[in-house]
Design an enzyme around this catalytic site. Structure first.
Site, PDB file in Angstrom:
ATOM      1  N   HIS A 123       0.815  -1.218   0.000  1.00  0.00           N
ATOM      2  CA  HIS A 123       0.000   0.000   0.000  1.00  0.00           C
ATOM      3  C   HIS A 123       0.850   1.269   0.000  1.00  0.00           C
ATOM      4  O   HIS A 123       1.904   1.334   0.618  1.00  0.00           O
ATOM      5  CB  HIS A 123      -0.924   0.012   1.227  1.00  0.00           C
ATOM      6  CG  HIS A 123      -0.202  -0.064   2.535  1.00  0.00           C
ATOM      7  ND1 HIS A 123       0.286   1.044   3.191  1.00  0.00           N
ATOM      8  CD2 HIS A 123       0.124  -1.125   3.315  1.00  0.00           C
ATOM      9  CE1 HIS A 123       0.866   0.678   4.327  1.00  0.00           C
ATOM     10  NE2 HIS A 123       0.783  -0.639   4.414  1.00  0.00           N
ATOM     11  N   ASP A 124       0.365   2.252  -0.740  1.00  0.00           N
ATOM     12  CA  ASP A 124       0.941   3.599  -0.764  1.00  0.00           C
ATOM     13  C   ASP A 124       2.334   3.656  -1.380  1.00  0.00           C
ATOM     14  O   ASP A 124       3.039   4.655  -1.210  1.00  0.00           O
ATOM     15  CB  ASP A 124       0.976   4.219   0.647  1.00  0.00           C
ATOM     16  CG  ASP A 124      -0.400   4.240   1.286  1.00  0.00           C
ATOM     17  OD1 ASP A 124      -1.274   4.944   0.752  1.00  0.00           O
ATOM     18  OD2 ASP A 124      -0.606   3.540   2.301  1.00  0.00           O
ATOM     19  N   GLY A 141       5.107  -1.015   2.806  1.00  0.00           N
ATOM     20  CA  GLY A 141       4.286   0.148   2.540  1.00  0.00           C
ATOM     21  C   GLY A 141       5.068   1.440   2.426  1.00  0.00           C
ATOM     22  O   GLY A 141       6.134   1.597   3.021  1.00  0.00           O
TER      23      GLY A 141
END
Length: 261
Positions: A123-124, A141
């Site tokens: 994520h991200d 992340g």
């Protein structure tokens, strides 16, 4: 959407948008709020969840899981997304997650990347263009990866780290700090600098003058006893006549995690 390119066992949500010439293999599942650009091919048993936007002419092989919820305990179902560019090759069992509300809300992968089997992009993360991720390379992340970066097999990058343009991460190296542009790092418990990525720079058209300036900057930072501030002063002098070294210095100045030294 051309129905003769969609296998009869595939499940396509009515809220998905597929461009011209998109192929979808057997037992693939395309979820709501998924947008797939013209000419992209989705292999059998893939799962693509939304909101996800995938560009043109990508090739996604069987069993890849794209756009799944972030693997983050803080995620509470807020609207988050994934964006993937054009002409990427994403091989079997690759996983790429959407962003988190606290991390900007979006994961981005650029164009013309080669992402081999079992890689994970969390994520991200933000991945640039023309990168190669060899088998089982993993990003935690919030990792930022520049352009023309190579992650060798079984390498891993700690959360919030940055990898600069044209860097080469050796097989099995675990990166727990920022890697400036042009560097080659190798395994030694954690990744440690082992010179510049000379062969990669030559292949991309860097001439002898550009490479010489990068080598001087590398020596100033990694091959002497100078403290970081003193090394940056030396690099700044080299950067006055080198755009590449200027980018090297700007990368260092922008860091929030310790520099890999």
């Amino acid at each position: 959407m051309t129905t003769d390119l969609i296998h009869h066992t595939a499940v396509i949500h009515p809220g998905a948008r597929l461009g011209a010439g998109v192929e979808v293999g057997a037992y693939a599942v395309i979820g709501d709020a998924v947008e797939i650009g013209d000419g992209t091919r989705i292999g059998p048993h893939c799962i693509i969840e939304g909101p996800t936007r995938i560009g043109r002419n990508n090739r996604i092989y069987g069993h890849a899981a794209i756009g799944g919820e972030p693997q983050d305990k803080k995620y509470r179902g807020e609207p988050v997304a994934l964006e993937i560019g054009d002409d990427n090759t994403i091989r079997e069992f690759v996983t790429i997650n959407r962003g988190t509300g606290g991390g900007g809300g979006i994961t981005r992968v650029g164009s013309r990347n080669w992402i081999l089997a079992y890689c994970h992009i969390a994520h991200d993360c933000s991945v640039g263009d023309d990168c190669v991720f060899s088998n089982n390379a993993t990003l935690a992340g919030h990792v930022t990866v520049g352009n023309h970066v190579i992650l060798s097999g079984f390498s891993g990058v700690h959360q919030f780290c940055r990898i600069g343009d044209h860097a080469f991460i050796g097989m099995g190296a675990f990166v727990n700090g920022d890697v400036p542009p042009y560097l080659m790092v190798a395994q030694e418990k954690y990744a440690r600098p082992r010179g510049i990525n000379l062969e990669g720079l030559k292949r991309r058209g860097f001439d002898a003058t550009r490479i010489a300036a990068i080598k001087r900057a590398y020596r100033a930072l990694y091959m002497g006893d100078a403290k970081l501030d003193d090394a940056k002063t030396q690099i700044a002098k080299i950067a006055a006549a080198s755009d590449d070294v200027r980018a090297f210095l700007e990368f260092i100045d922008a860091g929030e995690r310790p520099l890999l030294r």
